[in-house]
Structure formats: structure tokens, C-alpha cells
Design an enzyme around this catalytic site. Structure first.
Site, mmCIF file in Angstrom:
data_model
loop_
_atom_site.group_PDB
_atom_site.id
_atom_site.type_symbol
_atom_site.label_atom_id
_atom_site.label_comp_id
_atom_site.label_asym_id
_atom_site.label_seq_id
_atom_site.Cartn_x
_atom_site.Cartn_y
_atom_site.Cartn_z
ATOM 1 N N TYR A 145 0.838 -1.205 0.000
ATOM 2 C CA TYR A 145 0.000 0.000 0.000
ATOM 3 C C TYR A 145 0.872 1.253 0.000
ATOM 4 C CZ TYR A 145 -2.973 3.556 2.328
ATOM 5 O OH TYR A 145 -3.637 4.703 2.684
ATOM 6 N N ASP A 230 -1.757 -6.242 9.372
ATOM 7 C CA ASP A 230 -2.818 -5.286 9.051
ATOM 8 C C ASP A 230 -3.942 -6.077 8.381
ATOM 9 O OD1 ASP A 230 -4.485 -3.415 7.760
ATOM 10 O OD2 ASP A 230 -2.872 -1.962 7.607
ATOM 11 N N ILE A 232 -7.261 -5.155 7.858
ATOM 12 C CA ILE A 232 -8.438 -4.304 7.663
ATOM 13 C C ILE A 232 -9.335 -4.787 6.525
ATOM 14 C CG2 ILE A 232 -7.184 -2.322 8.578
ATOM 15 C CD1 ILE A 232 -7.200 -1.136 5.763
ATOM 16 N N LYS A 272 -13.150 -0.833 5.483
ATOM 17 C CA LYS A 272 -13.365 -1.745 4.351
ATOM 18 C C LYS A 272 -14.501 -2.722 4.628
ATOM 19 C CE LYS A 272 -9.696 0.356 3.039
ATOM 20 N NZ LYS A 272 -9.807 1.523 2.147
#
Length: 470
Positions: A145, A230, A232, A272
Site C-alpha cells: 500500500y 494489518d 483491515i 473496508k
């Protein structure tokens, strides 16, 4: 500018990056079906807008939480005055139960080990402050990302060392790549404090396999470092293989009585899974009491509003709603992802096989004039300016191979996505006919439109930062 600090005047935030400049072009000329049908379609924003109707229906049926009422009486004053950075107990309980539900209740979470933050961006930065000193490093698998260059580095001074993954094995993490990244950090005199992964991956749209997770845990155990997972996008997994949280693997390995148990940390968010980035709901989950205590103190710089917590505690506590939402949202994501994949296939463009996320990792290497990042940027400029689609170039995600792009599919209507696919298909036909691809790169004298001034500010390997979508 001497009266300002170095941090205020430095250019390390990324506002001049390719992705951000693409956003500027989109904002100057945004697509609208009626008002601006020839505008730029936003395909660079990882938002989930597919299930708003389910949320809105719940709000219609449950007006009290949105009206800040309990049992018919207003609690506005109570919520307006509440500012405990530990968070509302009812919300933390509902959030950990929602996390467990997404993971098939194969693991459970203790709300006392959770720290609330204003989005995942804040959560990741807070963990950097807790786990590393300026000048120390975290290893990240590529592609990653683009916003991590901002979130992890900008204010903390922490360095990122890439774990180079390639398309030869669908960008999976290998022991060789991990050791190479660790060795690179040592060569740069950087002390490695941990590894950070996104699971499911942004931008790949794939989940980490159980073998990759086992490899990571073995690696951090051997090196005596941390692992941040992570997660998410955990609620966006729409097809097999299913999502495996790092906490499941820790339990399977009976790590709860070992030192590594305290060195694995999870980042969570509702941006999300529920499509609520504007609500700024993020969380850190850690088994290390000292990390929880420090992160809780730091959270005072980015608190989540008590009104948001109250509303979402009611919504997430409705188990009938959450069960239906998770299932229906995943069905919609699968349908939309398939629409993009099949549409691109008809245009002669392939995608990495994915099972999660709000985007596809798209292979356009055959459209490059040469196998270089300069050629990738040329193609990206044409897609933004001529095709009028804002997508993310792979180089912005630190991909080691030119020609890959992240293309989002969940932030628009089906009609808009269909138009975007048609525009790209028309472009491929014209692009190939004019001999701009690698197979026809001998045709160098074809006419080119003048590009706007902003493209001249781009470097061939410009690294970008997305507007905060987390």
C-alpha cells in the site's frame, strides 16, 4: 521559511507523487453520468460502496442510536461529555465480537487488549512509535500500500526495507526474500524491529496462506522481532481460500505461553469491512500489556468520537444484522470483482487471481513499449489523461516488475464500471493498432497528444501516497 520546522517544510509526505497528482487530475474533471459523462472515472480509491443500502436499512429500523437515544430518552449530553481514551466498553466488546465473527469464531479477542484509534492510518503509525526508534526499520513485502511510506515513516522516522516478491510465484512471501531483506537492512546499518504485512493484501487482493504465516512467525521468532498484521480487509474475502488470521496460527502453534505471543500485533478497521472510512474507526490489538498501555496514551492524539462509538456499538451488537451483512457484502464483492476480471479479459488484459479486497492487481505488461518503469509511467499517463481512468501504477506500490496496476471496482456503480471497462478496451485496440506495445515498439513516429504540465513533474520511479482511505 526558517520560522517553520523541518517537518513542516520537508517534501517527504508525498504530495508531489504520481498517485496524488492523478487524484488532482480526477478532482479537476470528475466523472458524472449526467453532468460530466466524459470526465475521469475514479478507480484509484479503495472504498466499499456496494452495501450502503444494508446499513441505511438498519438505520431506518433502529432510529434511536442515530438519534443518540437510549430507551426513548436522549443521551446527547452524556455522549457530548464522554472523552475517556479507553473508549466505550460496549463498543469495544461489540468490535472484538465482530472481529471474531469475521474470522469464523475460530479465535476470540479480549477488549482489554484493544486500543481504539482514528482509523488504521493512526493505528499503524502508533505501533511504529511504540515498537521502533527513528532510524530503525520494518520489513514490508512488495507490492505494498503506497500510503505506508507516509503512515509508517513520515512522522516516526522509521525506515522501510522491501521484501521483494515477484509474479513468478504470484507475489508470495518466501524465506529467501525475507532473509535478503533482513540482510539488506544490515548492509544499510539499520536495526530491524519487525515485519509488517497486509492480510488480505493491498494491492494484490489475495490472502496470506497458512504456510506463509507459519514462515513469518518462525522468522520473527528466530530474529527476535515483531510482526504487525494489518487485517483491515479481513471481511472482504469473497472466495476460497478463506481468510486465516495470524492469531489462528499462533494458537495452532501453542504460542500463547511463549515470548512471540507478545510480539504479534493486529491492526483492524471498519473502513473496508463496513465501508465506513469517514467514521475513522481503527484499532490496535496486542497481547503485550506495555504496548497496549503506551498506545492507549498515544491514542489521545487521535480519538474516535463517542457518538460514533455509540452508534456502531448498537449496530455491531445486532448479530442478525452482522451475519447477513458479512454474507451479502461478500457476495456483492465477488460479483463485482468477476465483472471487472471478465471485462478486462475481453480487452485482452489479465489479472492476478484474487479472493479478497476492493481491487484487482492488473497485468498490462504487454501494453508497455519496453520493460521499464519509464514505460509504465508513460502508459499510466495515457490512461489517466486520454482514457480518463485514474488507476494506481505498480511502481507506486514498490512493485519490482513494471506493468502492473491496481484497479478498484467497489467505489462505483455497475454502469460506471462497465463504461470504464469499455474505455479501456477501446484504448487497447487503438494502442495496439498504433504499435505502442512492446511487440510493436518499432513504430516510434506515431502522433502523441500533448500531456498536461503535471506529468513533467513525475520521475520514472516516483513513489506515491494515496489520500487516506483507511
Amino acid at each position: 521559511m526558517r520560522h517553520l520546522s523541518t517537518k513542516a517544510t520537508c517534501n517527504s509526505h508525498g504530495q508531489d507523487s504520481s498517485y496524488f497528482l492523478g487524484w488532482e487530475e480526477y478532482e479537476k474533471n470528475p466523472y458524472d453520468e449526467v453532468q460530466n459523462p466524459k470526465g475521469i472515472i475514479q478507480m484509484g480509491l479503495a472504498e466499499n460502496q456496494l452495501s450502503f443500502d444494508l446499513l441505511e436499512l438498519w438505520l431506518e429500523k433502529n432510529p434511536e442510536p442515530a438519534g443518540f437515544k437510549r430507551d426513548g430518552k436522549s443521551i446527547f449530553r452524556e455522549l457530548a461529555l464522554f472523552q475517556d481514551y479507553h473508549g466505550l466498553p460496549a463498543f469495544k466488546k461489540a468490535l472484538v465480537e465482530f472481529m471474531a465473527e469475521i474470522r469464523g469464531n475460530r479465535v476470540s479477542f479480549d477488549p482489554n487488549h484493544m486500543v481504539l484509534t482514528a482509523g488504521a492510518t493512526s493505528a499503524n503509525e502508533t505501533l511504529m512509535f511504540c515498537l521502533a526508534e527513528p532510524g530503525e526499520a520494518f520489513l514490508l513485502p512488495t507490492p505494498y500500500y503506497p500510503g505506508f511510506d507516509r503512515d509508517l515513516k513520515w512522522r516516526t522516522g522509521v525506515e522501510i526495507v522491501p521484501i521483494h516478491c515477484t509474479s513468478s510465484n504470484d507475489f508470495q512471501i518466501t524465506e529467501t526474500a525475507l532473509e535478503a531483506a533482513y540482510h539488506e537492512a544490515q548492509q544499510r546499518n539499520l536495526r530491524v524491529k519487525g515485519v509488517l504485512v497486509t492480510n488480505p493484501s493491498n494491492p494484490l487482493g489475495t490472502t496470506l496462506s497458512r504456510s506463509e504465516l507459519n514462515l513469518l512467525i518462525s522468522f520473527i521468532t528466530t530474529k527476535g522481532i515483531h510482526l504487525i498484521s494489518d487485517e483491515i480487509y479481513s471481511g472482504t474475502v469473497f472466495s476460497s481460500p478463506g481468510f486465516v488470521s495470524v492469531m489462528e496460527v499462533l494458537k495452532d502453534r501453542n504460542c500463547d505461553e511463549t515470548e512471540v505471543w507478545d510480539r504479534v500485533h493486529i491492526v483492524n478497521s471498519l473502513s473496508k469491512d463496513l465501508g465506513l472510512p469517514g467514521f475513522r474507526v481503527g484499532a490496535i490489538y496486542s497481547n503485550d500489556d506495555m504496548v497496549v498501555a503506551a498506545a492507549t496514551k498515544m491514542s489521545s492524539f487521535g480519538l474516535m468520537s463517542s457518538q460514533t462509538q455509540y452508534l456502531l456499538s448498537a449496530l455491531l451488537s445486532d448479530k442478525k444484522f452482522t451475519k447477513n451483512y458479512i454474507s451479502e457484502n461478500q457476495k456483492r464483492l465477488k460479483k463485482r470483482q468477476n465483472m471487472l476480471v471478465m471485462g478486462l479479459k475481453r480487452a485482452g488484459i489479465s489479472c492476478l487471481k484474487s479472493n479478497a479486497g476492493l481491487f484487482c492487481w492488473v497485468n498490462m505488461r504487454h501494453l508497455l513499449r519496453s520493460d521499464t518503469f519509464e514505460a509504465e509511467m508513460e502508459l499510466w499517463k495515457k490512461i489517466v489523461y486520454d482514457v480518463r481512468l485514474n488507476i494506481s501504477p505498480g511502481s507506486s506500490c514498490h512493485c519490482t516488475e513494471p506493468g502492473w496496476f491496481r484497479v478498484c471496482f467497489a467505489n462505483m456503480t455497475e454502469e460506471t464500471l462497465d463504461l470504464a471497462i469499455q474505455r479501456l478496451k477501446d484504448f487497447v485496440v487503438e494502442h495496439t493498432a498504433n504499435g505502442h506495445s512492446k511487440s510493436n515498439n518499432s513504430s516510434k513516429n506515431s502522433k502523441r497528444k500533448l500531456l498536461p504540465k503535471w506529468v513533467l513533474r513525475l520521475s520514472s520511479r516516483d513513489r506515491d501516497h494515496e489520500p487516506d482511505e483507511r
